[in-house]
Design an enzyme around this catalytic site. Structure first.
Site, PDB file in Angstrom:
ATOM      1  N   ALA A 330       4.178  46.901  27.072  1.00  9.12           N
ATOM      2  CA  ALA A 330       3.295  45.995  27.810  1.00  9.12           C
ATOM      3  C   ALA A 330       4.098  44.831  28.389  1.00  9.12           C
ATOM      4  O   ALA A 330       5.258  44.986  28.749  1.00  9.12           O
ATOM      5  CB  ALA A 330       2.154  45.532  26.903  1.00  9.12           C
ATOM      6  N   SER A 331       3.503  43.657  28.424  1.00  3.18           N
ATOM      7  CA  SER A 331       4.120  42.526  29.133  1.00  3.18           C
ATOM      8  C   SER A 331       5.307  41.910  28.405  1.00  3.18           C
ATOM      9  O   SER A 331       5.943  40.997  28.949  1.00  3.18           O
ATOM     10  CB  SER A 331       3.063  41.453  29.391  1.00  3.18           C
ATOM     11  OG  SER A 331       2.045  41.943  30.237  1.00  3.18           O
ATOM     12  N   THR A 332       5.608  42.365  27.197  1.00  2.00           N
ATOM     13  CA  THR A 332       6.772  41.816  26.495  1.00  2.00           C
ATOM     14  C   THR A 332       8.075  42.120  27.235  1.00  2.00           C
ATOM     15  O   THR A 332       9.092  41.462  27.000  1.00  2.00           O
ATOM     16  CB  THR A 332       6.873  42.383  25.062  1.00  2.00           C
ATOM     17  OG1 THR A 332       6.968  43.811  25.119  1.00  2.00           O
ATOM     18  CG2 THR A 332       5.659  41.979  24.234  1.00  2.00           C
ATOM     19  N   LYS A 334       8.434  41.958  30.551  1.00  2.00           N
ATOM     20  CA  LYS A 334       8.489  41.277  31.848  1.00  2.00           C
ATOM     21  C   LYS A 334       9.727  40.380  31.993  1.00  2.00           C
ATOM     22  O   LYS A 334      10.310  40.316  33.083  1.00  2.00           O
ATOM     23  CB  LYS A 334       7.204  40.486  32.081  1.00  2.00           C
ATOM     24  CG  LYS A 334       6.008  41.380  32.402  1.00  2.00           C
ATOM     25  CD  LYS A 334       4.722  40.596  32.565  1.00  2.00           C
ATOM     26  CE  LYS A 334       3.546  41.532  32.904  1.00  2.00           C
ATOM     27  NZ  LYS A 334       2.254  40.817  32.987  1.00  2.00           N
ATOM     28  N   ASP A 653      -2.844  37.867  27.578  1.00  2.00           N
ATOM     29  CA  ASP A 653      -2.052  39.089  27.593  1.00  2.00           C
ATOM     30  C   ASP A 653      -1.759  39.479  26.166  1.00  2.00           C
ATOM     31  O   ASP A 653      -0.655  39.491  25.739  1.00  2.00           O
ATOM     32  CB  ASP A 653      -0.783  38.843  28.395  1.00  2.00           C
ATOM     33  CG  ASP A 653      -0.220  40.125  28.974  1.00  2.00           C
ATOM     34  OD1 ASP A 653       0.886  40.072  29.494  1.00  2.00           O
ATOM     35  OD2 ASP A 653      -0.885  41.158  28.901  1.00  2.00           O
TER      36      ASP A 653
END
Length: 653
Positions: A330-332, A334, A653
């Site tokens: 997931a957004s980790t 980014k 998030d």
């Protein structure tokens, strides 16, 4: 009538006949004696050494003596794996006058079941009467004390003590330490193939998982021998010589049992995993997978009922989620994608986009949505990380393409094993064009690249991989191999004054550092992660509000089930196994990181990474940077549980 004839005896002839027979008999006796003496000479003189050796082999036996297994400690000297005496009740049949009556009386005294008595009598028939036969294993302290008082009444029945592995913290350390279990046929075959079977002649258990298995050669020790004299029935008469075994080495781990306790408390009632690591050395500070199970069950032989319960549990406690479960990051990820964009000159720190709440590829009807329905407006690099703006990273992924993304992420260790010193680690999946073609025989689509841009699609990671990647990030490209055995940078371990090398796999090569074209790009991304925790309104601000240490991090919420274009995700109406996963990575202090953490929580009922995973990391960091009391006894271990942490009213998030 004719007269009767008188026969006159020839005494001379008879004497000659007798003399000849006597001579023949004498010669025969002499020949037999000569043969006998010749045979005696051969046995006693010519073949003396040969038969002396045979005689000694029948008379003298070499009995193996098992070494004590090495102990395992945490970084502060707290005992994690002990050798605990286990008491059994044994019987020598020939020393008991009335075996049936004695067994019945002892069984009544110690409350021994009829099944155990039946098994005892069956075992007794298969053994010689002077050999001990076990009547009851694992006597309680109360049973030992009760029998000791009455032992004089039962000659030939006695209590025997053996050392067996014991894990004081039970399920708290199982996935990390592993456990020992009885040696089976498969183990014996492996030992024979490796030439180690002789060293296990008197050993009944072997390391099965985790540290116990990986460092089996260190922990086991070297076998000893007892030279004894026996009679023709095999009974030991006396001991002639004794060579003591060499105990296994004691191991000290980088693990902190207090942080393990915090991790367990924080994950209570949840499925997930926590990994905390020292980025300066690669030492694992905490690694806990929930739910877990008690490794002590396997030491004495787990029952079919208990093993079936573990196998059939929907929570899968036998899986070490820290290193075996594959989660969409997931957004980790980014921050890593942002670094890739800077490195490839696709974006600059001032590059902005307009986020209306959705992203659409030209000519396609599908809209890729942001977590905030109305969007974030004008977004630059730093704000995109702070607010976890999906639209910014959809656009970045589209500009980069899957090949550049995949190549850079592999340099951070995604899609590869980290090299941790336990077996069974998963590689995860770092998708690419070639990977999809090999796996599914299908082409790669641009829409899949967009999903990779926010850590979705086919991309899966383990919490340990996230921790290692974050370590590389905070170290400005210097990669560390995670390890549980306490070691310095040269991989040398010191234990009780002994120095020896850590076990390193064949063909081991230190990982090459990740070098960027522009060194300043490291700080651009790290500063944005710092703002994510420290800046008011950022996604991880509230979970870390009020800390005395300077933390940085990144939240993430991983979509598990596919949602149709016109549908909206609602955790309340979604079945549990299809709910989102909560993810979070963090490090502290910002200027000189001492700890990095990755948290993964499965199928959360409400919220995402900020609400569910970030508070877990907060509790571990509170403990790490707070006051602690170190003791050597599990029963007196003290630790701090942080006060309740305010939760985000709306999940970012």
């Amino acid at each position: 009538m004719s007269p009767r004839r008188i026969v006159i005896r020839n005494r001379s002839a008879e004497a000659n006949l007798f003399a000849r027979r006597t001579f023949i008999a004498f010669v025969g006796v002499v020949l037999v004696l000569l043969i006998l003496f010749a045979n005696i000479y051969n046995l006693q003189v010519e073949s003396f050494e040969k038969y002396q050796t045979r005689s000694n082999s029948n008379r003298i036996k070499l009995l193996p003596v098992a070494p004590n297994r090495g102990l395992i400690y945490d970084r502060n000297g707290v005992l994690l794996a002990d050798n605990k005496p286990v008491y059994s009740l044994e019987v020598i049949a020939e020393d008991v006058d009335d075996i049936k009556a004695s067994i019945a009386q002892v069984s009544l005294l110690l409350n021994i079941s009829a099944d155990r008595q039946t098994k005892f009598f069956k075992s007794m028939k298969r053994k010689r009467r002077f050999k001990p036969v076990e009547l009851h294993s694992r006597l309680s302290d109360q049973q030992v004390a009760l029998f000791s008082v009455n032992q004089h009444k039962y000659p030939g029945i006695f209590v025997n003590a053996r050392l067996k592995r014991y894990y004081p913290f039970a399920d708290l350390t199982t996935h990390t330490l592993g456990y020992v279990a009885r040696i089976n046929r498969k183990d014996l075959n492996k030992l024979e193939q490796s030439g180690q079977s002789e060293n296990y002649a008197a050993t009944y258990a072997i390391g099965r998982l985790g540290i116990e298995r990986y460092y089996e050669n260190m922990l086991h020790g070297t076998i000893g021998h007892q030279e004894v004299e026996v009679n023709n029935q095999g009974r030991v008469i006396r001991t002639l010589n004794y060579t003591p075994p060499i105990p296994g080495k004691d191991l000290t781990l980088t693990l902190d049992i207090e942080l393990q306790m915090i991790a367990k408390r924080a994950l209570s009632g949840k499925r997930g995993a926590v990994v905390a690591m020292d980025p300066r050395t690669g030492g694992i500070l905490a690694m806990y997978s929930n739910p877990s199970y008690d490794g002590n069950l396997f030491v004495h032989g787990i029952s079919t009922k208990n093993y079936k319960k573990l196998l059939e549990s929907k929570d899968l406690p036998l899986i070490n989620r820290s290193v075996q479960s594959g989660y969409p990051p997931a957004s980790t990820v980014k921050p890593f994608l942002a670094l890739t964009g800077l490195e490839e000159n696709v974006i600059t720190p001032s590059t902005t986009i307009n986020d209306p709440g959705w992203y659409q590829l030209a000519g396609l009807p599908n809209k890729y949505r942001d977590w905030k329905p109305w969007g974030h407006g004008i977004v630059n690099l730093s704000k995109a990380i702070e607010q976890s703006c999906n639209i910014y990273f959809y656009d970045l992924a589209f500009k980069l393409g899957i090949t550049k993304i995949s190549n850079m992420m592999q340099r951070f260790g995604f899609g590869e094993r980290t090299g941790l010193d336990i077996h069974g680690e998963s590689k995860g999946i770092m998708p690419s064009v070639a990977w999809k073609r090999a796996r599914y025989n299908q082409p790669w689509y641009t829409g899949e690249t967009l999903s990779v841009g926010i850590g979705q699609s086919f991309w899966t990671v383990t919490p340990l991989q996230l921790t290692q990647a974050l370590t590389t990030l905070v170290n400005h490209g210097e990669r560390k191999i995670p390890h549980l055995l306490k070691a310095n940078t040269e991989l040398i371990i010191e234990s009780n004054g002994n120095t020896y090398h850590q076990i390193i796999p064949a063909n081991y090569e230190p990982p090459a550092p990740l070098v960027l074209k522009q060194e300043k790009n490291w700080d651009l991304v790290l500063n944005a992660m710092h703002n994510t925790v420290q800046k008011f309104g950022a996604t991880a601000y509230k979970p870390f509000k009020g800390t005395t240490y300077d933390a940085s991090g990144k939240t993430g919420s991983a979509q598990v089930a596919r949602i149709k274009q016109d549908e909206k995700y609602d955790a309340k109406t979604t079945s549990e196994n299809k709910r989102d996963n909560a993810m979070f990575i963090a490090f502290a202090p910002f200027d000189n990181p001492e700890i990095v953490i990755a948290v993964a929580i499965e199928n959360v009922a409400k919220g995402g990474g900020a609400t569910n995973a970030a508070p877990v990391a907060r509790q571990i960091m509170d403990q790490y940077f707070g006051d602690r009391v170190i003791t050597s006894q599990a029963s007196t271990m003290t630790y701090q549980i942080p006060a309740a942490i305010a939760m985000l009213p709306q999940e970012a998030d």
